[in-house]
Scaffold this active site. Structure first.
Site, PDB file in Angstrom:
ATOM      1  CB  SER A   1      61.927  26.063 -34.152  1.00  0.00           C
ATOM      2  OG  SER A   1      61.937  27.246 -34.914  1.00  0.00           O
ATOM      3  NE  ARG A   2      56.135  24.072 -29.004  1.00  0.00           N
ATOM      4  CZ  ARG A   2      55.634  25.310 -29.117  1.00  0.00           C
ATOM      5  NH1 ARG A   2      56.434  26.310 -29.417  1.00  0.00           N
ATOM      6  NH2 ARG A   2      54.366  25.532 -28.937  1.00  0.00           N
TER       7      ARG A   2
END
Length: 209
Positions: free
Chosen positions: A186-187
């Protein structure tokens, strides 16, 4: 390109898993990439800046982490060599995609001594010695001229060692800042920065991704 995406699944980084010395951490990551037989595990994207402030970058090969710095070899009269002479402040990035890892080094480049350059040049394969000796790197040259120069030098020196040309040698990048980046889902990546202090110690801090 807008639709190209990559999800990261690495376990990530914590302060507990990092070395206190960032050069030891760097050596660990490079060694792990070599042991995993990743393609070009020692490739660095080196950025230099000209006297008038124009940056340029290219991929070169890291050849050592020692004496408090990172070592590579090239032509001193190449574009990067001329830019380092005008402004020794440089930066490089290493990215190991299968490991979801990136390292950024900021510092100053210094020439290594002649003995070190001689020793490494002599260790290179014969054909690499020849091509380095004849190449006016970063200058215009035809393929025909290059091949003719290779033939000429091979006749003059039919076997190794070929004398190291004066314009070819090593640089050692002495870091003032080193960052370690690890991709996460999710970065929400892990990112740590080491900054060298006036007393020679390193201060470490986590950065937002």
């Amino acid at each position: 390109m807008k639709d190209v995406r990559e999800e990261y699944h690495a376990d990530g980084l914590t302060e507990a898993t990092l070395h206190d010395d960032p050069l030891e951490q760097a050596r660990c990551w490079v060694d792990e990439a070599i042991e995993a037989e990743l393609p070009l595990p020692n490739a660095i994207t080196l950025a230099t800046v000209s006297a008038n402030g124009q940056p340029s970058s290219r991929v070169v090969l890291l050849k050592g982490i020692e004496n408090q710095g990172f070592t590579f070899f090239t032509h001193y009269d190449s574009r990067k060599g001329e830019e380092i002479a005008a402004n020794p402040k440089v930066s490089f990035t290493m990215f190991w995609q299968p490991f979801d890892r990136q390292m950024i080094v900021i510092g100053e480049a210094q020439k290594v001594d002649q003995e070190e350059s001689d020793s490494y040049f002599a260790s290179r394969p014969y054909a690499s010695q020849v091509s380095a000796a004849i190449s006016p790197q970063s200058r215009p040259a035809s393929r025909e001229w290059l091949e003719a120069e290779v033939s000429r030098l091979e006749q003059e020196f039919p076997s190794a060692p070929v004398p190291r040309p004066e314009q070819w040698g090593g640089y050692r990048i002495i870091p003032t800042e080193i960052q370690f980046w690890h991709g996460r889902p999710s970065r929400l990546h892990d990112r740590f920065r080491y900054v060298k202090q006036g007393d020679g110690c390193w201060q470490r801090e986590r950065l937002a991704p």
